[in-house]
Design a protein around this motif. Structure first.
Motif, PDB file in Angstrom:
ATOM      1  N   HIS A  88      10.663  46.003  29.186  1.00 17.40           N
ATOM      2  CA  HIS A  88      11.650  46.966  28.705  1.00 17.40           C
ATOM      3  C   HIS A  88      11.054  47.744  27.529  1.00 17.40           C
ATOM      4  N   PRO A  89      11.106  49.081  27.556  1.00 12.90           N
ATOM      5  CA  PRO A  89      10.419  49.851  26.517  1.00 12.90           C
ATOM      6  C   PRO A  89      10.935  49.632  25.108  1.00 12.90           C
ATOM      7  N   TYR A  90      12.211  49.287  24.949  1.00 11.39           N
ATOM      8  CA  TYR A  90      12.752  49.127  23.598  1.00 11.39           C
ATOM      9  C   TYR A  90      12.985  47.669  23.214  1.00 11.39           C
ATOM     10  N   LEU A  91      13.363  46.833  24.180  1.00 13.25           N
ATOM     11  CA  LEU A  91      13.592  45.426  23.859  1.00 13.25           C
ATOM     12  C   LEU A  91      12.272  44.679  23.693  1.00 13.25           C
ATOM     13  N   GLY A  92      11.200  45.189  24.313  1.00 10.53           N
ATOM     14  CA  GLY A  92       9.886  44.564  24.165  1.00 10.53           C
ATOM     15  C   GLY A  92       9.717  43.276  24.949  1.00 10.53           C
ATOM     16  N   VAL A  93      10.634  42.992  25.868  1.00  9.97           N
ATOM     17  CA  VAL A  93      10.544  41.787  26.706  1.00  9.97           C
ATOM     18  C   VAL A  93      10.770  42.194  28.165  1.00  9.97           C
ATOM     19  N   PRO A  94      10.273  41.401  29.121  1.00  7.40           N
ATOM     20  CA  PRO A  94      10.532  41.720  30.527  1.00  7.40           C
ATOM     21  C   PRO A  94      12.019  41.617  30.851  1.00  7.40           C
ATOM     22  N   VAL A  95      12.519  42.584  31.601  1.00  9.77           N
ATOM     23  CA  VAL A  95      13.930  42.644  31.992  1.00  9.77           C
ATOM     24  C   VAL A  95      13.999  42.901  33.497  1.00  9.77           C
ATOM     25  N   GLU A  96      14.939  42.247  34.149  1.00  7.92           N
ATOM     26  CA  GLU A  96      15.114  42.427  35.589  1.00  7.92           C
ATOM     27  C   GLU A  96      15.345  43.907  35.925  1.00  7.92           C
ATOM     28  N   ALA A  97      14.604  44.389  36.926  1.00  9.11           N
ATOM     29  CA  ALA A  97      14.715  45.807  37.312  1.00  9.11           C
ATOM     30  C   ALA A  97      14.750  45.920  38.834  1.00  9.11           C
ATOM     31  N   ILE A  98      15.509  46.906  39.312  1.00  9.21           N
ATOM     32  CA  ILE A  98      15.579  47.180  40.758  1.00  9.21           C
ATOM     33  C   ILE A  98      14.523  48.230  41.090  1.00  9.21           C
ATOM     34  N   VAL A  99      13.597  47.859  41.984  1.00  9.56           N
ATOM     35  CA  VAL A  99      12.509  48.769  42.358  1.00  9.56           C
ATOM     36  C   VAL A  99      12.867  49.418  43.700  1.00  9.56           C
ATOM     37  N   ILE A 100      12.839  50.748  43.731  1.00  6.05           N
ATOM     38  CA  ILE A 100      13.177  51.486  44.963  1.00  6.05           C
ATOM     39  C   ILE A 100      11.972  52.303  45.394  1.00  6.05           C
ATOM     40  N   GLU A 101      11.550  52.110  46.642  1.00  4.21           N
ATOM     41  CA  GLU A 101      10.490  52.950  47.222  1.00  4.21           C
ATOM     42  C   GLU A 101      11.168  54.187  47.807  1.00  4.21           C
ATOM     43  N   SER A 102      10.758  55.361  47.356  1.00  6.78           N
ATOM     44  CA  SER A 102      11.396  56.596  47.815  1.00  6.78           C
ATOM     45  C   SER A 102      11.051  56.886  49.278  1.00  6.78           C
ATOM     46  N   ASP A 103      12.055  57.388  50.027  1.00  4.39           N
ATOM     47  CA  ASP A 103      11.788  57.821  51.406  1.00  4.39           C
ATOM     48  C   ASP A 103      11.481  59.329  51.459  1.00  4.39           C
ATOM     49  N   GLY A 104      11.493  59.967  50.300  1.00  6.23           N
ATOM     50  CA  GLY A 104      11.160  61.386  50.224  1.00  6.23           C
ATOM     51  C   GLY A 104      12.258  62.318  50.690  1.00  6.23           C
ATOM     52  N   LYS A 105      13.379  61.774  51.159  1.00  7.37           N
ATOM     53  CA  LYS A 105      14.456  62.616  51.706  1.00  7.37           C
ATOM     54  C   LYS A 105      15.446  63.068  50.639  1.00  7.37           C
ATOM     55  N   ASP A 106      15.577  62.282  49.577  1.00  4.25           N
ATOM     56  CA  ASP A 106      16.511  62.602  48.499  1.00  4.25           C
ATOM     57  C   ASP A 106      17.944  62.776  49.015  1.00  4.25           C
ATOM     58  N   GLU A 107      18.344  61.941  49.921  1.00  2.11           N
ATOM     59  CA  GLU A 107      19.714  62.002  50.461  1.00  2.11           C
ATOM     60  C   GLU A 107      20.688  61.483  49.411  1.00  2.11           C
ATOM     61  N   LYS A 108      21.733  62.279  49.152  1.00  2.00           N
ATOM     62  CA  LYS A 108      22.654  61.952  48.058  1.00  2.00           C
ATOM     63  C   LYS A 108      23.901  61.226  48.553  1.00  2.00           C
ATOM     64  N   VAL A 109      24.436  60.372  47.701  1.00  2.00           N
ATOM     65  CA  VAL A 109      25.726  59.775  47.962  1.00  2.00           C
ATOM     66  C   VAL A 109      26.789  60.856  47.773  1.00  2.00           C
ATOM     67  N   LYS A 110      27.889  60.759  48.484  1.00  2.00           N
ATOM     68  CA  LYS A 110      28.960  61.752  48.350  1.00  2.00           C
ATOM     69  C   LYS A 110      29.538  61.696  46.943  1.00  2.00           C
ATOM     70  N   PRO A 111      29.586  62.847  46.239  1.00  2.00           N
ATOM     71  CA  PRO A 111      30.098  62.824  44.860  1.00  2.00           C
ATOM     72  C   PRO A 111      31.531  62.327  44.797  1.00  2.00           C
ATOM     73  N   LYS A 112      31.865  61.665  43.669  1.00  2.00           N
ATOM     74  CA  LYS A 112      33.249  61.266  43.454  1.00  2.00           C
ATOM     75  C   LYS A 112      34.058  62.507  43.082  1.00  2.00           C
ATOM     76  N   ARG A 113      35.289  62.291  42.672  1.00  2.00           N
ATOM     77  CA  ARG A 113      36.177  63.419  42.399  1.00  2.00           C
ATOM     78  C   ARG A 113      35.582  64.386  41.366  1.00  2.00           C
ATOM     79  N   VAL A 114      35.790  65.672  41.604  1.00  2.00           N
ATOM     80  CA  VAL A 114      35.391  66.715  40.656  1.00  2.00           C
ATOM     81  C   VAL A 114      36.639  67.177  39.903  1.00  2.00           C
ATOM     82  N   TYR A 115      36.515  67.302  38.558  1.00  2.00           N
ATOM     83  CA  TYR A 115      37.673  67.654  37.739  1.00  2.00           C
ATOM     84  C   TYR A 115      37.510  69.083  37.199  1.00  2.00           C
ATOM     85  N   ASP A 116      37.724  70.084  38.057  1.00  2.00           N
ATOM     86  CA  ASP A 116      37.609  71.466  37.606  1.00  2.00           C
ATOM     87  C   ASP A 116      38.616  71.763  36.494  1.00  2.00           C
ATOM     88  N   ALA A 117      39.869  71.375  36.734  1.00  2.00           N
ATOM     89  CA  ALA A 117      40.922  71.577  35.720  1.00  2.00           C
ATOM     90  C   ALA A 117      41.123  70.259  34.965  1.00  2.00           C
TER      91      ALA A 117
END
Length: 442
Positions: A88-117
């Motif tokens: 961990h860059p600030y804690l200075g100790v190893p911290v559990e991390a989720i490693v994701i290999e990119s598929d290059g598609k950049d497919e997005k999750v559907k956005p949650k509600r948008v609050y225009d007003a």
């Protein structure tokens, strides 16, 4: 334009803003990202995915635990290749991390509600949306934003301060953000004003950012409840307590927080993230950083995915020079040296500095000879010299009479010390020991 008060102490280090005129570049999607389960002040998150799972960009992959916490989202689409420890860059100790290999598609999750007003919605609903987006303070402290926007019910917040000072040398990412995304910054400020019920907002910018000042001034001209304050470049002007004193004349009491003075402070990048979350439904999966120093071939301002490794950033910026001597995450005054390039960017990363031998921070130090320079520059009016000598001799109990917990760790004391003493690191150690004592007593 609002007039500013002065604060005690501080220093005027060389600015070295060598990337100030470099527009923000969007870094290509890296082959993999490593996302630590703690990227904020507070409690570690709990993983929601397992090795082999497929995830989409923006999908929640680690859930918040408790109140002071913020969830983590996938910053690329692809497959979870591992859940393992990264330094961990600030804690200075190893911290559990989720490693994701990119598929290059950049497919997005559907956005949650948008609050225009958004002004027609309940404040609680907006705070919940900000929490779900995983937003933390992006000025470096990484305190969960939804907590900051939820002060105690008996607190009357009349001022919101948007911090665009960026007083650390080298770092220019906030300056570029204000120039290139000014409308979103102001929109984020308005959303936070509505949530807090604040009657006034001040956007504070140091006078070494003339283009950002001009752009923001033109936008807030028609905003009767938003002022622009131009402050003299003076480190640590961007620190919360110093900024509140400079803009309102109010002093945050000892052992208290800004809301005790009726003020909430948020960074310009946080305001931008809030606007994107509320108006576009975006989760926090990237941030803007400065890559600078004479140890890197092509310094830049970059928009990078969270979890991007420093090695990938160095490659994208043309590689390291033969003169590289030190890597620092954050600014040179409060940043932390990195031991390798196999470390990820997290939410609190404002910049990565690659220092040549000439720029590197000196390590060897000698005895304190009581010149008092550190006392004259301490913006909290402490006695850093006494604290330094006490910790050197392990006098923890004696150090408490000099209020070490009030130190804001700005580094002014270390900067001016002719003996090169690591005073701020020593005070951090005192604070750590006192916190350990308090936990044991409970």
């Amino acid at each position: 334009m609002k007039k500013a008060f002065k604060f005690y102490g501080g220093v005027y280090p060389p600015e070295n803003k060598i990337t100030a005129e470099k527009s923000i570049e969007v870094m290509p999607v890296p082959d993999k990202v490593a996302l630590p389960l703690i990227q904020h002040t507070g409690i570690k998150c709990k993983a929601l995915v397992s090795r082999g799972d497929t995830v989409l960009l923006g999908e929640e992959i680690a859930e918040a635990q408790g109140h002071i916490t913020a969830p983590v989202h996938a910053s690329v689409s692809g497959k979870v290749s591992d859940i393992t420890a990264y330094l961990h860059p600030y804690l200075g100790v190893p911290v559990e991390a989720i490693v994701i290999e990119s598929d290059g598609k950049d497919e997005k999750v559907k956005p949650k509600r948008v609050y225009d007003a958004y002004f027609r919605c309940a404040q609680k609903e907006l705070i919940s949306a900000i929490k779900d987006a995983g937003i933390t303070g992006l000025g470096g402290a990484a305190f969960p934003t939804h907590v900051k926007l939820s002060p105690p019910k008996d607190s009357e917040i009349d001022f919101l301060i948007i911090n665009g000072c960026e007083c650390e040398p080298y770092i220019t990412s906030d300056d570029r953000l204000m120039q290139e995304h000014s409308k979103e910054v102001v929109e984020g400020a308005k959303i936070m004003m509505y949530i807090l019920g604040a009657v006034k907002c001040i956007i504070a910018i140091e006078d070494n950012k003339p283009l950002a000042i001009e752009i923001i001034k033109n936008i807030v001209f028609n905003e009767p409840n938003i002022d622009l304050a131009v402050l003299k470049a003076h480190y640590p002007q961007g620190s919360e307590k110093q900024l509140i004193k400079a803009l309102t004349g109010r002093v945050v009491p000892s052992n208290k927080l800004p809301f005790n003075s009726g003020v909430i402070v948020n960074n310009v990048a946080t305001a931008y993230a809030v606007s994107r979350a509320i108006k576009e439904g975006e989760t926090l999966t990237s941030r803007i950083i400065t890559v600078s120093g004479k140890g890197i071939n092509n310094p830049k301002n970059l928009k990078v995915r969270l979890g991007t490794l420093l090695s990938d950033i160095a490659d994208y910026c043309g590689g390291l020079t033969d003169d590289l001597a030190q890597i620092v995450m954050g600014g040179p005054m409060v940043g932390i040296s990195m031991p390798s390039l196999n470390i990820p960017v997290i939410k609190g990363t404002t910049g990565i500095l690659f220092f040549s031998k000439k720029e590197a921070i000196k390590r060897e130090y000698s005895d304190c000879f009581r010149c008092g320079r550190c006392v004259r520059v301490c913006p909290m009016e402490l006695f850093p010299n006494q604290l330094s000598v006490f910790i050197e001799n392990n006098y923890i109990e004696e150090s408490k009479q000099f209020y070490p917990m009030e130190c804001i760790e700005c580094g002014c004391c270390s900067y001016v010390c002719p003996a090169n003493r690591p005073i701020v690191q020593q005070i951090r150690f005192i604070k750590y020991k006192i916190c350990q004592e308090q936990k044991t007593e409970k």
